[in-house]
Structure formats: C-alpha cells, structure tokens
Scaffold this motif. Structure first.
Motif, PDB file in Angstrom:
ATOM      1  N   GLY A  80       1.117  -1.543   0.077  1.00 15.22           N
ATOM      2  CA  GLY A  80       0.096  -0.097  -0.150  1.00 15.22           C
ATOM      3  C   GLY A  80       0.720   1.340  -0.196  1.00 15.22           C
ATOM      4  O   GLY A  80       0.267   2.467   0.497  1.00 15.22           O
TER       5      GLY A  80
ATOM      6  N   ASP B 286      -0.082   3.593  -2.484  1.00 16.77           N
ATOM      7  CA  ASP B 286      -1.324   4.166  -2.059  1.00 16.77           C
ATOM      8  C   ASP B 286      -1.743   5.996  -1.223  1.00 16.77           C
ATOM      9  O   ASP B 286      -2.207   6.610  -0.925  1.00 16.77           O
ATOM     10  CB  ASP B 286      -2.962   3.111  -1.366  1.00 16.77           C
ATOM     11  CG  ASP B 286      -3.063   2.023  -3.018  1.00 16.77           C
ATOM     12  OD1 ASP B 286      -3.236   2.177  -3.868  1.00 16.77           O
ATOM     13  OD2 ASP B 286      -2.931   0.700  -2.698  1.00 16.77           O
ATOM     14  N   ARG B 287      -0.859   5.448  -0.028  1.00 21.26           N
ATOM     15  CA  ARG B 287      -0.820   5.777   1.350  1.00 21.26           C
ATOM     16  C   ARG B 287       0.120   7.154   0.776  1.00 21.26           C
ATOM     17  O   ARG B 287      -0.304   8.253   1.226  1.00 21.26           O
ATOM     18  CB  ARG B 287       0.425   5.557   2.298  1.00 21.26           C
ATOM     19  CG  ARG B 287      -0.682   4.344   3.351  1.00 21.26           C
ATOM     20  CD  ARG B 287       0.041   4.897   4.737  1.00 21.26           C
ATOM     21  NE  ARG B 287       1.665   3.704   3.991  1.00 21.26           N
ATOM     22  CZ  ARG B 287       0.822   1.592   3.452  1.00 21.26           C
ATOM     23  NH1 ARG B 287       0.108   1.205   3.811  1.00 21.26           N
ATOM     24  NH2 ARG B 287       2.319   1.451   3.497  1.00 21.26           N
TER      25      ARG B 287
ATOM     26  N   GLU C 238      -2.941   9.347  -1.419  1.00 21.90           N
ATOM     27  CA  GLU C 238      -4.092   9.823  -1.123  1.00 21.90           C
ATOM     28  C   GLU C 238      -4.353  11.305  -1.065  1.00 21.90           C
ATOM     29  O   GLU C 238      -5.512  11.351  -0.885  1.00 21.90           O
ATOM     30  CB  GLU C 238      -4.835   8.783   0.018  1.00 21.90           C
ATOM     31  CG  GLU C 238      -3.804   9.204   1.100  1.00 21.90           C
ATOM     32  CD  GLU C 238      -4.013   8.295   2.711  1.00 21.90           C
ATOM     33  OE1 GLU C 238      -4.660   7.827   2.627  1.00 21.90           O
ATOM     34  OE2 GLU C 238      -3.149   8.678   3.749  1.00 21.90           O
ATOM     35  N   ASP C 239      -3.775  11.979  -0.715  1.00 21.89           N
ATOM     36  CA  ASP C 239      -3.828  12.986  -0.823  1.00 21.89           C
ATOM     37  C   ASP C 239      -3.557  14.277  -1.703  1.00 21.89           C
ATOM     38  O   ASP C 239      -3.502  15.415  -1.457  1.00 21.89           O
ATOM     39  CB  ASP C 239      -3.695  13.923   0.437  1.00 21.89           C
ATOM     40  CG  ASP C 239      -2.629  13.898   0.861  1.00 21.89           C
ATOM     41  OD1 ASP C 239      -1.773  13.118   0.196  1.00 21.89           O
ATOM     42  OD2 ASP C 239      -2.508  14.712   1.694  1.00 21.89           O
TER      43      ASP C 239
ATOM     44  N   ASN D   4     -10.415  -4.744  -7.017  1.00 24.69           N
ATOM     45  CA  ASN D   4     -10.569  -2.972  -6.397  1.00 24.69           C
ATOM     46  C   ASN D   4     -10.936  -3.025  -4.870  1.00 24.69           C
ATOM     47  O   ASN D   4     -12.195  -3.795  -5.287  1.00 24.69           O
ATOM     48  CB  ASN D   4      -9.909  -1.981  -7.553  1.00 24.69           C
ATOM     49  CG  ASN D   4     -11.264  -1.933  -8.420  1.00 24.69           C
ATOM     50  OD1 ASN D   4     -12.089  -1.416  -7.792  1.00 24.69           O
ATOM     51  ND2 ASN D   4     -11.879  -2.661  -8.568  1.00 24.69           N
ATOM     52  N   ASP D   5     -10.520  -2.363  -4.357  1.00 24.84           N
ATOM     53  CA  ASP D   5     -11.958  -1.419  -3.848  1.00 24.84           C
ATOM     54  C   ASP D   5     -10.965   0.223  -2.973  1.00 24.84           C
ATOM     55  O   ASP D   5     -10.591   0.794  -4.667  1.00 24.84           O
ATOM     56  CB  ASP D   5     -10.686  -2.507  -1.557  1.00 24.84           C
ATOM     57  CG  ASP D   5      -9.654  -1.697  -1.768  1.00 24.84           C
ATOM     58  OD1 ASP D   5      -8.552  -0.699  -1.572  1.00 24.84           O
ATOM     59  OD2 ASP D   5      -8.903  -2.617  -0.811  1.00 24.84           O
ATOM     60  N   ARG D   6     -11.694   0.406  -2.267  1.00 24.03           N
ATOM     61  CA  ARG D   6     -11.809   2.220  -1.951  1.00 24.03           C
ATOM     62  C   ARG D   6     -10.577   2.729  -1.979  1.00 24.03           C
ATOM     63  O   ARG D   6     -10.369   3.776  -2.077  1.00 24.03           O
ATOM     64  CB  ARG D   6     -12.944   2.727  -1.345  1.00 24.03           C
ATOM     65  CG  ARG D   6     -12.728   1.850   0.622  1.00 24.03           C
ATOM     66  CD  ARG D   6     -14.153   2.243   0.943  1.00 24.03           C
ATOM     67  NE  ARG D   6     -13.910   2.499   2.071  1.00 24.03           N
ATOM     68  CZ  ARG D   6     -13.370   2.736   3.369  1.00 24.03           C
ATOM     69  NH1 ARG D   6     -13.011   4.118   2.824  1.00 24.03           N
ATOM     70  NH2 ARG D   6     -12.968   2.772   4.421  1.00 24.03           N
ATOM     71  N   TYR D   7      -9.608   2.222  -1.462  1.00 24.79           N
ATOM     72  CA  TYR D   7      -8.294   2.760  -1.383  1.00 24.79           C
ATOM     73  C   TYR D   7      -7.260   2.692  -2.398  1.00 24.79           C
ATOM     74  O   TYR D   7      -6.287   3.378  -1.860  1.00 24.79           O
ATOM     75  CB  TYR D   7      -7.892   1.975  -0.120  1.00 24.79           C
ATOM     76  CG  TYR D   7      -9.053   2.294   1.312  1.00 24.79           C
ATOM     77  CD1 TYR D   7      -8.424   2.968   1.964  1.00 24.79           C
ATOM     78  CD2 TYR D   7      -9.383   0.784   1.954  1.00 24.79           C
ATOM     79  CE1 TYR D   7      -9.309   2.955   3.105  1.00 24.79           C
ATOM     80  CE2 TYR D   7     -10.148   0.616   2.909  1.00 24.79           C
ATOM     81  CZ  TYR D   7     -10.139   1.742   3.360  1.00 24.79           C
ATOM     82  OH  TYR D   7     -10.513   1.908   4.626  1.00 24.79           O
ATOM     83  N   ASP D   8      -7.558   2.190  -3.194  1.00 26.75           N
ATOM     84  CA  ASP D   8      -6.722   1.620  -4.546  1.00 26.75           C
ATOM     85  C   ASP D   8      -6.729   3.046  -5.271  1.00 26.75           C
ATOM     86  O   ASP D   8      -8.007   3.452  -5.130  1.00 26.75           O
ATOM     87  CB  ASP D   8      -7.278   0.888  -5.036  1.00 26.75           C
ATOM     88  CG  ASP D   8      -7.356  -0.610  -4.851  1.00 26.75           C
ATOM     89  OD1 ASP D   8      -6.680  -0.913  -3.196  1.00 26.75           O
ATOM     90  OD2 ASP D   8      -7.754  -1.453  -4.927  1.00 26.75           O
TER      91      ASP D   8
END
Length: 185
Positions: free
Chosen positions: A136, A139-140, A143-144, A165-169
């Motif tokens: 991750g 992704d981290r 994220e912003d 896939n998920d909402r954090y990807d």
C-alpha cells in the motif's frame, strides 16, 4: 474478476521466466512510447520507480529523463512511507527498501500539476485498476496528492479484463503497453 492475490501469483511466475532480451526490448518500447507522449512533453517533474525482479525496466527511461533536463525523482521508503528525492545521477543510486535502488536523500521533490508519475504495478485491468505488491505504499502516498498524471508501464500479459479493487486503491490514469496501446480510466 481475478483477485489481487491470484493476479500477483500468475504475473510473478510469468515475470520469473522472462528472458533478458524480452525484458530489455519490451521495456525500451514502453519507454519510447512514454517519452513521445504528451504526458511526458507537458511534465516538468517525473516521479518514477527503479525497476526490480522482472518489472518493466525503467533504467533506460530514467537515463532519457535525465538527458531531457526534466527533474527526475525516485522514492525512498521507510516503514512503508514514501518520500521522493531528486536524482542527479543513476550511478549514485544505492540499494534501499527491499533491495530497490534509491537516490541520495538530499532534495525532496513534491508533486504539482506539471508532475508525471510513472507508477509500478504487478497487474492491471483494462479500467486501470492496479494490484501492487500489497504494502500500500503508493496508495498511502497518493491518497491526498492526486492532481497530476499517473501512468503505469505494463507488458501485455500483466493486463487482465477485470481485477479486484477497493476504495483505497489509487489507480494510474493510463496503462501503457509496448505496442503503444493505452488503457485509460
């Protein structure tokens, strides 16, 4: 739909069997597509990754970025958190996290609207969903910070019809293949 875990397993096995010639030739084709793209032309900063273990080789691409005079930055990863630092010379890269080449920690590079990120991935789908290595880190980091272009180089065999896939990807905006074909979000 294929799970990220299964996609990683399939692609890692295929990458392990790649010949050095295939890796070099197909990676150069992808790099040339990137270098000739409007994404590259419009960018002043290129955030890239240093390839390892059968990934699309980025060293030719990084050499060309440095020759172009654009700013090249690579990540330094500490406890799964990435910071991008300017690369002045490929010869000064040192082994870092997971054995991946990292730059000297002298000048932090922050993204802006004229940044192009070349992001790695193990597998992708035709909608640009991405399976990384599972830590991750990207992704981290993203994220912003998503107000710039993100592209992912990929061999054709890395692309599935649909990947979990998920909402954090955080996905690349474009996946570029050796033949110049692009998948976009």
């Amino acid at each position: 739909m294929i799970s990220k875990k299964e996609a990683r397993k399939i692609i890692k096995e295929k990458r392990a069997g790649l010949s050095p010639e295939f890796l070099k030739d197909e990676s150069k084709k992808i790099a040339d597509c990137i270098l000739q793209s409007e994404y590259f032309t419009k960018a002043s900063k290129i955030m890239c990754y240093a390839s390892v273990r059968g990934e699309v080789d980025t060293f030719y691409l990084m050499k060309k970025i440095l020759e172009s005079g654009k700013t090249l930055a690579l990540p330094v990863t500490v406890k799964k958190e990435m910071t991008f630092y300017r690369v002045e010379s490929l010869e000064k890269l040192i082994p870092g996290y997971m054995g991946i080449a990292e730059p000297e920690r002298t000048q932090v590079v922050l993204p802006d609207e004229k940044t192009l990120m070349i992001m790695p991935g193990v597998a992708f789908d035709t909608k640009c969903h991405r399976a990384g290595y599972g830590a991750g880190c990207y992704d981290r980091y993203l994220e912003d910070k998503c107000n710039f272009m993100k592209i992912a180089p990929a061999f054709q065999f890395q692309v599935f019809d649909e990947i979990e896939n998920d909402r954090y990807d955080i996905c690349p905006d474009v996946v570029i293949l050796p033949d110049g074909k692009e998948y976009t979000r």
